[in-house]
Design a protein around this motif. Structure first.
Motif, mmCIF file in Angstrom:
data_model
loop_
_atom_site.group_PDB
_atom_site.id
_atom_site.type_symbol
_atom_site.label_atom_id
_atom_site.label_comp_id
_atom_site.label_asym_id
_atom_site.label_seq_id
_atom_site.Cartn_x
_atom_site.Cartn_y
_atom_site.Cartn_z
ATOM 1 N N GLU A 227 0.829 -1.191 0.000
ATOM 2 C CA GLU A 227 0.000 0.000 0.000
ATOM 3 C C GLU A 227 0.872 1.253 0.000
ATOM 4 N N ARG A 228 1.896 1.269 0.847
ATOM 5 C CA ARG A 228 2.773 2.435 0.928
ATOM 6 C C ARG A 228 3.542 2.620 -0.390
ATOM 7 N N ALA A 229 4.047 1.532 -0.955
ATOM 8 C CA ALA A 229 4.774 1.622 -2.225
ATOM 9 C C ALA A 229 3.867 2.138 -3.340
ATOM 10 N N ALA A 230 2.648 1.616 -3.407
ATOM 11 C CA ALA A 230 1.705 2.043 -4.446
ATOM 12 C C ALA A 230 1.305 3.505 -4.253
ATOM 13 N N ASP A 231 1.142 3.929 -3.010
ATOM 14 C CA ASP A 231 0.813 5.331 -2.751
ATOM 15 C C ASP A 231 1.922 6.247 -3.265
ATOM 16 N N LEU A 232 3.166 5.857 -3.019
ATOM 17 C CA LEU A 232 4.296 6.665 -3.471
ATOM 18 C C LEU A 232 4.327 6.748 -5.002
ATOM 19 N N ILE A 233 4.108 5.606 -5.661
ATOM 20 C CA ILE A 233 4.137 5.587 -7.125
ATOM 21 C C ILE A 233 2.976 6.376 -7.706
ATOM 22 N N ASP A 234 1.799 6.211 -7.129
ATOM 23 C CA ASP A 234 0.607 6.877 -7.662
ATOM 24 C C ASP A 234 0.648 8.393 -7.493
ATOM 25 N N ALA A 235 1.563 8.884 -6.662
ATOM 26 C CA ALA A 235 1.719 10.332 -6.512
ATOM 27 C C ALA A 235 2.480 10.945 -7.685
ATOM 28 N N PHE A 236 3.155 10.107 -8.473
ATOM 29 C CA PHE A 236 3.896 10.580 -9.635
ATOM 30 C C PHE A 236 2.942 10.856 -10.798
ATOM 31 N N ASP A 237 3.433 11.632 -11.756
ATOM 32 C CA ASP A 237 2.676 11.845 -12.984
ATOM 33 C C ASP A 237 2.392 10.498 -13.640
ATOM 34 N N GLU A 238 1.212 10.353 -14.208
ATOM 35 C CA GLU A 238 0.798 9.056 -14.749
ATOM 36 C C GLU A 238 1.707 8.567 -15.872
ATOM 37 N N THR A 239 2.408 9.462 -16.556
ATOM 38 C CA THR A 239 3.309 9.036 -17.624
ATOM 39 C C THR A 239 4.521 8.287 -17.083
ATOM 40 N N ARG A 240 4.826 8.464 -15.798
ATOM 41 C CA ARG A 240 5.987 7.808 -15.201
ATOM 42 C C ARG A 240 5.626 6.506 -14.490
ATOM 43 N N ARG A 241 4.373 6.314 -14.205
ATOM 44 C CA ARG A 241 3.960 5.171 -13.390
ATOM 45 C C ARG A 241 4.265 3.804 -14.014
ATOM 46 N N PRO A 242 4.131 3.618 -15.331
ATOM 47 C CA PRO A 242 4.437 2.287 -15.875
ATOM 48 C C PRO A 242 5.854 1.820 -15.530
#
Length: 327
Positions: free
Chosen positions: A202-217
């Protein structure tokens, strides 16, 4: 005298093991067990680095590395890759990474290339050519940037994770394309986020989801690799991570293939590897390794995509085909 000089070189070059402490780094602590595992990984990396700093020749370090427990040995090879690359990049450096890869380190080539990326993060830019001279594989050389990204997110977490600093037109590898480098650095940042988040999905996903969507993949791909190679998550937690990945699950699966293949090639498969590979990419570590090898062995076209990116996409497509073939 020679052995005394090597011991001194080890003390001068090797960071203190406290650098791997989650409290020092300010990382999330999910549980005492997860904390112990993640800190052990960091300490083992530094142990491998120290072996490389002190060794007269790479074969000497290799003997020490092979005595470490299988679960953490790959991280020591990664650290040794960094150590030898640092020495290659210093004045009067030689070709130690090349020699290292001629031995048993060739089974850990993914990790050694990643270790070279750590070295680039610690050396002045004018030393990069020498430090990375051994990273000649046209496909795998991009893993150096994964290592660079991990280092920056691990040691400069505020800037790279919380402030989401992004590299544009990164000056390595020579000949580019520099525009793609930032994507691989993001994959390394994503791998580090698994550690920053304390292996808490959950914490890892929260950190990633805070980034711009173009960087998430790319970030999710890196986290998927870390969840598979480093572990420290149980079945329910991996299921949670899979759900949180949602539309980025193909990238998580591709990263998981990389993690499982790296452990399989080095004969370091652990129960957590098999569990994560089964859940995140739907194959066994042996199948992941076979898929990675087959897709890398195919010829690459001269398109706008790097051979590394073509390889990643072939793995993702191969997983789709494998799953279609399963009744």
């Amino acid at each position: 005298m020679a052995s005394g000089w090597r011991a001194l070189r080890r003390r001068i070059l090797t960071p203190n093991t406290s650098e791997a402490s989650l409290s020092v780094r300010g990382f999330h602590e999910k549980s005492p067990a997860a904390r112990a595992m993640l800190e052990t990984i960091g300490e083992t990396f530094l142990t491998g680095y120290a072996y490389a700093a002190e060794a007269r020749v790479p074969a000497e370090a290799e003997e020490c590395l092979e005595k470490l427990p299988r679960q953490i040995r790959g991280f020591a090879y990664e650290g040794a890759g960094m150590g030898f690359a640092i020495r290659d990049g210093l004045p009067f450096g030689g070709n130690l990474v090349t020699q290292f890869l001629e031995g048993r380190a060739r089974n850990h080539i993914y990790m050694v290339y990643v270790g070279v990326g750590w070295a680039l993060a610690r050396l002045p830019r004018f030393r990069w050519v020498k430090a990375s001279a051994a990273a000649q594989d046209p496909v795998l050389r991009w893993l150096v940037l994964d290592g660079y990204g991990f280092h920056q997110a691990y040691f400069h977490t505020d800037r790279y994770v919380r402030q989401q600093y992004r590299h544009l037109n990164f000056p390595w590898p020579t000949g580019g394309p520099t525009s793609y480098a930032g994507r691989v650095i993001d994959q390394g940042i994503g791998r580090a986020i698994w550690f920053v988040g304390g292996a808490d999905p959950e914490r890892a996903a929260d950190l990633i989801d805070a980034f711009d969507e173009t960087r998430r993949p790319d970030l999710y791909a890196g986290a998927g690799l870390a969840a598979t190679y480093a572990g420290a998550a149980d079945l329910d937690e991996l299921r949670t991570f899979k759900l949180r990945a949602d539309q980025y699950l193909p990238e998580v699966a591709q990263g998981s293939v990389f993690g499982a293949a790296a452990r399989f090639k080095a004969d370091l498969v652990m129960p957590h590897t098999t569990l994560a590979a089964s859940l995140l990419c739907g194959v066994t570590p042996a199948e992941a390794s076979e898929l990675a090898d087959e897709t890398r062995a195919q010829s690459f076209d001269r398109s706008e995509l790097t051979s590394y990116e073509q390889w990643r996409r072939r793995i993702a497509s191969g997983l789709v085909e494998l799953h279609r073939a399963i009744p």
